[in-house]
Every structure is written in structure tokens, then in C-alpha cells.
Design a protein around this motif. Structure first.
Motif, PDB file in Angstrom:
ATOM      1  N   HIS A 218       0.845  -1.197   0.000  1.00  0.00           N
ATOM      2  CA  HIS A 218       0.000   0.000   0.000  1.00  0.00           C
ATOM      3  C   HIS A 218       0.877   1.243   0.000  1.00  0.00           C
ATOM      4  CE1 HIS A 218      -2.776   3.120   1.447  1.00  0.00           C
ATOM      5  NE2 HIS A 218      -3.710   2.395   0.837  1.00  0.00           N
ATOM      6  N   THR A 219       0.407   2.269  -0.682  1.00  0.00           N
ATOM      7  CA  THR A 219       1.204   3.488  -0.838  1.00  0.00           C
ATOM      8  C   THR A 219       1.646   4.097   0.492  1.00  0.00           C
ATOM      9  OG1 THR A 219      -0.859   4.756  -0.995  1.00  0.00           O
ATOM     10  CG2 THR A 219       0.172   4.104  -3.051  1.00  0.00           C
ATOM     11  N   ASP A 220       0.832   3.986   1.540  1.00  0.00           N
ATOM     12  CA  ASP A 220       1.161   4.633   2.813  1.00  0.00           C
ATOM     13  C   ASP A 220       2.260   3.913   3.592  1.00  0.00           C
ATOM     14  OD1 ASP A 220      -0.696   6.553   2.264  1.00  0.00           O
ATOM     15  OD2 ASP A 220      -2.225   5.813   3.648  1.00  0.00           O
ATOM     16  N   ASP A 221       2.636   2.718   3.142  1.00  0.00           N
ATOM     17  CA  ASP A 221       3.756   2.010   3.774  1.00  0.00           C
ATOM     18  C   ASP A 221       4.942   1.849   2.837  1.00  0.00           C
ATOM     19  OD1 ASP A 221       2.625   1.731   6.272  1.00  0.00           O
ATOM     20  OD2 ASP A 221       2.771  -0.447   6.351  1.00  0.00           O
ATOM     21  N   ALA A 222       4.851   2.378   1.634  1.00  0.00           N
ATOM     22  CA  ALA A 222       5.920   2.180   0.655  1.00  0.00           C
ATOM     23  C   ALA A 222       7.250   2.752   1.144  1.00  0.00           C
ATOM     24  CB  ALA A 222       5.528   2.804  -0.676  1.00  0.00           C
ATOM     25  N   HIS A 223       7.205   3.827   1.944  1.00  0.00           N
ATOM     26  CA  HIS A 223       8.449   4.424   2.433  1.00  0.00           C
ATOM     27  C   HIS A 223       9.225   3.465   3.338  1.00  0.00           C
ATOM     28  CE1 HIS A 223       5.628   5.100   5.737  1.00  0.00           C
ATOM     29  NE2 HIS A 223       6.655   5.327   6.531  1.00  0.00           N
ATOM     30  N   LEU A 224       8.532   2.500   3.930  1.00  0.00           N
ATOM     31  CA  LEU A 224       9.208   1.549   4.813  1.00  0.00           C
ATOM     32  C   LEU A 224      10.058   0.547   4.033  1.00  0.00           C
ATOM     33  CD1 LEU A 224       6.391   0.858   7.438  1.00  0.00           C
ATOM     34  CD2 LEU A 224       8.342   2.418   7.616  1.00  0.00           C
ATOM     35  N   LEU A 225       9.802   0.412   2.740  1.00  0.00           N
ATOM     36  CA  LEU A 225      10.673  -0.429   1.923  1.00  0.00           C
ATOM     37  C   LEU A 225      11.977   0.285   1.596  1.00  0.00           C
ATOM     38  CD1 LEU A 225       8.345  -2.317  -0.585  1.00  0.00           C
ATOM     39  CD2 LEU A 225       9.322  -3.104   1.577  1.00  0.00           C
ATOM     40  N   ALA A 226      11.953   1.606   1.654  1.00  0.00           N
ATOM     41  CA  ALA A 226      13.183   2.379   1.452  1.00  0.00           C
ATOM     42  C   ALA A 226      13.980   2.470   2.746  1.00  0.00           C
ATOM     43  CB  ALA A 226      12.851   3.771   0.932  1.00  0.00           C
ATOM     44  N   ASP A 227      13.284   2.607   3.877  1.00  0.00           N
ATOM     45  CA  ASP A 227      13.951   2.739   5.175  1.00  0.00           C
ATOM     46  C   ASP A 227      13.101   2.059   6.245  1.00  0.00           C
ATOM     47  OD1 ASP A 227      15.338   3.394   7.431  1.00  0.00           O
ATOM     48  OD2 ASP A 227      14.991   5.547   7.309  1.00  0.00           O
TER      49      ASP A 227
ATOM     50  N   ASP B 186      13.771  -3.699  -6.528  1.00  0.00           N
ATOM     51  CA  ASP B 186      13.908  -2.866  -7.722  1.00  0.00           C
ATOM     52  C   ASP B 186      12.557  -2.394  -8.254  1.00  0.00           C
ATOM     53  OD1 ASP B 186      16.677  -3.080  -7.749  1.00  0.00           O
ATOM     54  OD2 ASP B 186      16.641  -4.889  -8.993  1.00  0.00           O
ATOM     55  N   ASP B 187      11.543  -3.240  -8.114  1.00  0.00           N
ATOM     56  CA  ASP B 187      10.226  -2.937  -8.685  1.00  0.00           C
ATOM     57  C   ASP B 187       9.186  -2.974  -7.573  1.00  0.00           C
ATOM     58  OD1 ASP B 187       7.909  -2.670 -10.143  1.00  0.00           O
ATOM     59  OD2 ASP B 187       8.231  -4.430 -11.413  1.00  0.00           O
ATOM     60  N   VAL B 188       8.742  -1.793  -7.132  1.00  0.00           N
ATOM     61  CA  VAL B 188       7.724  -1.683  -6.086  1.00  0.00           C
ATOM     62  C   VAL B 188       6.448  -1.132  -6.708  1.00  0.00           C
ATOM     63  CG1 VAL B 188       7.089  -0.634  -3.884  1.00  0.00           C
ATOM     64  CG2 VAL B 188       9.464  -1.325  -4.289  1.00  0.00           C
ATOM     65  N   GLN B 189       5.369  -1.888  -6.592  1.00  0.00           N
ATOM     66  CA  GLN B 189       4.089  -1.497  -7.168  1.00  0.00           C
ATOM     67  C   GLN B 189       3.154  -1.023  -6.052  1.00  0.00           C
ATOM     68  OE1 GLN B 189       3.293  -1.426 -10.471  1.00  0.00           O
ATOM     69  NE2 GLN B 189       5.445  -1.946 -10.851  1.00  0.00           N
ATOM     70  N   PRO B 190       2.678   0.215  -6.100  1.00  0.00           N
ATOM     71  CA  PRO B 190       1.804   0.734  -5.037  1.00  0.00           C
ATOM     72  C   PRO B 190       0.378   0.203  -5.161  1.00  0.00           C
ATOM     73  CG  PRO B 190       2.106   2.390  -6.725  1.00  0.00           C
ATOM     74  CD  PRO B 190       2.987   1.239  -7.118  1.00  0.00           C
TER      75      PRO B 190
ATOM     76  N   HIS C  30      -7.547  -1.269   2.419  1.00  0.00           N
ATOM     77  CA  HIS C  30      -6.698  -0.459   3.290  1.00  0.00           C
ATOM     78  C   HIS C  30      -7.218  -0.571   4.715  1.00  0.00           C
ATOM     79  CE1 HIS C  30      -5.019   3.757   4.412  1.00  0.00           C
ATOM     80  NE2 HIS C  30      -4.139   2.820   4.699  1.00  0.00           N
ATOM     81  N   ALA C  31      -6.333  -0.931   5.650  1.00  0.00           N
ATOM     82  CA  ALA C  31      -6.754  -1.235   7.024  1.00  0.00           C
ATOM     83  C   ALA C  31      -5.761  -0.654   8.021  1.00  0.00           C
ATOM     84  CB  ALA C  31      -6.879  -2.750   7.202  1.00  0.00           C
ATOM     85  N   PRO C  32      -5.651   0.678   8.101  1.00  0.00           N
ATOM     86  CA  PRO C  32      -4.653   1.299   8.975  1.00  0.00           C
ATOM     87  C   PRO C  32      -4.944   1.069  10.450  1.00  0.00           C
ATOM     88  CG  PRO C  32      -6.158   2.955   8.105  1.00  0.00           C
ATOM     89  CD  PRO C  32      -6.475   1.666   7.391  1.00  0.00           C
ATOM     90  N   GLY C  33      -3.910   1.266  11.241  1.00  0.00           N
ATOM     91  CA  GLY C  33      -4.013   1.088  12.691  1.00  0.00           C
ATOM     92  C   GLY C  33      -2.725   0.502  13.235  1.00  0.00           C
ATOM     93  N   HIS C  34      -2.330  -0.655  12.713  1.00  0.00           N
ATOM     94  CA  HIS C  34      -1.030  -1.223  13.075  1.00  0.00           C
ATOM     95  C   HIS C  34       0.071  -0.406  12.420  1.00  0.00           C
ATOM     96  CE1 HIS C  34       1.952  -4.145  14.231  1.00  0.00           C
ATOM     97  NE2 HIS C  34       2.271  -4.381  12.969  1.00  0.00           N
ATOM     98  N   THR C  35      -0.096  -0.107  11.150  1.00  0.00           N
ATOM     99  CA  THR C  35       0.711   0.878  10.435  1.00  0.00           C
ATOM    100  C   THR C  35      -0.246   1.720   9.594  1.00  0.00           C
ATOM    101  OG1 THR C  35       1.055  -0.462   8.448  1.00  0.00           O
ATOM    102  CG2 THR C  35       2.668  -0.723  10.239  1.00  0.00           C
ATOM    103  N   ALA C  36       0.262   2.829   9.072  1.00  0.00           N
ATOM    104  CA  ALA C  36      -0.593   3.691   8.262  1.00  0.00           C
ATOM    105  C   ALA C  36      -1.021   3.024   6.962  1.00  0.00           C
ATOM    106  CB  ALA C  36       0.135   5.002   7.962  1.00  0.00           C
ATOM    107  N   GLY C  37      -0.162   2.137   6.440  1.00  0.00           N
ATOM    108  CA  GLY C  37      -0.459   1.502   5.166  1.00  0.00           C
ATOM    109  C   GLY C  37      -0.773   0.026   5.259  1.00  0.00           C
ATOM    110  N   SER C  38      -1.194  -0.448   6.417  1.00  0.00           N
ATOM    111  CA  SER C  38      -1.599  -1.855   6.518  1.00  0.00           C
ATOM    112  C   SER C  38      -2.749  -2.133   5.556  1.00  0.00           C
ATOM    113  CB  SER C  38      -2.043  -2.186   7.947  1.00  0.00           C
ATOM    114  OG  SER C  38      -0.942  -2.241   8.829  1.00  0.00           O
TER     115      SER C  38
ATOM    116  N   ASP D 209       1.203   0.925  18.958  1.00  0.00           N
ATOM    117  CA  ASP D 209       2.074   1.900  19.612  1.00  0.00           C
ATOM    118  C   ASP D 209       3.406   2.104  18.898  1.00  0.00           C
ATOM    119  OD1 ASP D 209       2.888  -0.698  20.250  1.00  0.00           O
ATOM    120  OD2 ASP D 209       3.681  -0.105  22.209  1.00  0.00           O
ATOM    121  N   LEU D 210       3.583   1.517  17.729  1.00  0.00           N
ATOM    122  CA  LEU D 210       4.808   1.720  16.965  1.00  0.00           C
ATOM    123  C   LEU D 210       4.630   2.919  16.033  1.00  0.00           C
ATOM    124  CD1 LEU D 210       5.600  -2.004  16.114  1.00  0.00           C
ATOM    125  CD2 LEU D 210       6.741  -0.563  17.818  1.00  0.00           C
ATOM    126  N   PRO D 211       5.720   3.456  15.476  1.00  0.00           N
ATOM    127  CA  PRO D 211       5.594   4.595  14.561  1.00  0.00           C
ATOM    128  C   PRO D 211       4.605   4.296  13.430  1.00  0.00           C
ATOM    129  CG  PRO D 211       7.897   4.250  15.135  1.00  0.00           C
ATOM    130  CD  PRO D 211       7.137   3.085  15.723  1.00  0.00           C
ATOM    131  N   GLY D 212       3.666   5.217  13.217  1.00  0.00           N
ATOM    132  CA  GLY D 212       2.649   5.030  12.194  1.00  0.00           C
ATOM    133  C   GLY D 212       1.409   4.311  12.680  1.00  0.00           C
TER     134      GLY D 212
END
Length: 236
Positions: free
Chosen positions: A92-101, A124-128, A146-154, A182-185
Motif C-alpha cells: 500500500h502506498t502509505d507504507d511504501a516508504h518503509l521499503l526504502a527505510d 527494484d520494482d515496487v508497485q503501489p 486499506h486497514a490502517p491502525g497497526h501501520t498507516a499503510g496496513s 504503539d509503533l511509529p505510524g
């Protein structure tokens, strides 16, 4: 190993489970049987060698890795699995940044459990993925929820055949529990909204394939899961 959803032609497929070396994360392999294409869900820590063995034993060819969220215990092996099979990773797009960091998704204490020598590479290939989207992979159709709560992009992934409905819930819903908020996001308010609007409306017979622990059904969780009961009662 679960009997699973049908292919587009109506054939049954199998859902096989590998449990990661840390955190008890479930990695699912969905296929139409030996010699077919397959989808890998949430390849966690230490999964790659055993996944390779399973793929070789069954003659399976991955066409994609699908991620329920961006936490490292679910994504640790995503780059090697995608790279070895030349396939994309879907998230999901809201968790894609976690694949970078991936450190953005864990506290410093939790990252320390993984040691200081993490050699992380983004696929190399991340599909949102977007809420309500439908992806067709290996002859199967998955609806993205889309089911946020555990993370923003769950996200949860729904599929079905004539006999049963299946939902891969990641860390949204477990047998008797839910994912921590209680974790970030994370957000308890978002999780409560997800449980009310996305989980409770599911049919009782829906088979739940969680990110950790044994499988269950929505009926069983409606009856015994205190967090789902709280959401049904409108609790905060």
C-alpha cells in the motif's frame, strides 16, 4: 497447508505457510498446485532458503510478492525473493516508504533486536496499492482493503471461491488479538475504525490468514476476540 481460493477457471488452489525464523511471522504461498505460478505473501526473516526449497519441490514460479504492511518482520526477505525471481513487490502506498527505510517503522529498541549489521536493499520494482484496488496474479484475484491502525499503510487482501472466502489480515487481526498500535505510524483510533468498518462486516465464514499465529474465522473472532467485541460495542 490450507485449501484455498479458486483460479479464474474455477480450480482450487493451495495456501501453504512458512513461519519465519524470528517473530513467528507467517509467510504464505498461494498457488494452483505443483508446476504453476504462485504469489508469496510477507517473506520474513530467514524465509528465503526454505521458500526456495518449497518452490523447487513444488515446481512453483513466483509472479509477485505481496506485502500486508511495511514492518521488517514481514519484509525482511522481500528484496532477495523479488530479485531471485525477477518479480515486483506490492505494498500500500502509505507504507511504501518503509521499503526504502524500514527503521522508520520500528522503535530504536526493536531495531536493536535485529542487530547493527542490517544490510537493507529496497526491491527494484515496487508497485503501489490503493484501497479497493483489484490485482490479478497467478490466476487469482485479490481485492485490496486499506486497514490502517497497526501501520498507516496496513492492508488486507480478500479472495474467494464458490466454497469459501479468505482474508489475509497481516497484523490487523489475529486469533484472539490484534496488532499493536504503539509503533511509529500506528494508531489505536485508526485500528478501531478499521475493525468496525473493514473487519466486522466480513462474513462469519471468512477464513482469516493472519500475520502471526494460527488461522481462524471471523465467526470465531466475533465470539471470542476482546478487541473485536470492543469495536462492535463502539468502544474507544
Amino acid at each position: 497447508m490450507y485449501p484455498g481460493p479458486a483460479t479464474e477457471e474455477g480450480e482450487r488452489v493451495l495456501i501453504e505457510t512458512l513461519v519465519a525464523d524470528a517473530f513467528g511471522t507467517n509467510c504464505y504461498v498461494l498457488s494452483a498446485g505443483p508446476g504453476s505460478e504462485c504469489v508469496v505473501v510477507d517473506p520474513g526473516i530467514g524465509i528465503a532458503p526454505r521458500l526456495d526449497d518449497l518452490l523447487a519441490d513444488r515446481g512453483l514460479k513466483p509472479v509477485a510478492v505481496v506485502l500486508t504492511h511495511g514492518h521488517l518482520d514481514h519484509t525482511f526477505s522481500v528484496a532477495p525473493v523479488c530479485g531471485a525471481n525477477d518479480v515486483p513487490a506490492y505494498i500500500h502506498t502509505d507504507d511504501a516508504h518503509l521499503l526504502a527505510d524500514p527503521s522508520q517503522g520500528f522503535s530504536a529498541n526493536m531495531m536493536s533486536l535485529l542487530g547493527t549489521g542490517l544490510d537493507w536493499t529496497e526491491p527494484d520494482d515496487v508497485q503501489p496499492l490503493a484501497d479497493g484496488g483489484v490485482i490479478e496474479l497467478a490466476g487469482m484475484r485479490f481485492t485490496v482493503d486499506h486497514a490502517p491502525g497497526h501501520t498507516a499503510g496496513s492492508a488486507m487482501f480478500h479472495t474467494a471461491d464458490a466454497d469459501a472466502a479468505y482474508t489475509v489480515t497481516g497484523d490487523v487481526l489475529f486469533r484472539g488479538a490484534i496488532g499493536r498500535t504503539d509503533l511509529p505510524g500506528g494508531s489505536d483510533a485508526a485500528m478501531q475504525d478499521t475493525l468496525r468498518r473493514k473487519v466486522l462486516p466480513l462474513d462469519d465464514a471468512t477464513v482469516v490468514l493472519p500475520g502471526h499465529g494460527p488461522g481462524t474465522t471471523i465467526a470465531a473472532e466475533r465470539a471470542r476476540n476482546p478487541y473485536l467485541k470492543r469495536a462492535a460495542a463502539g468502544g474507544h
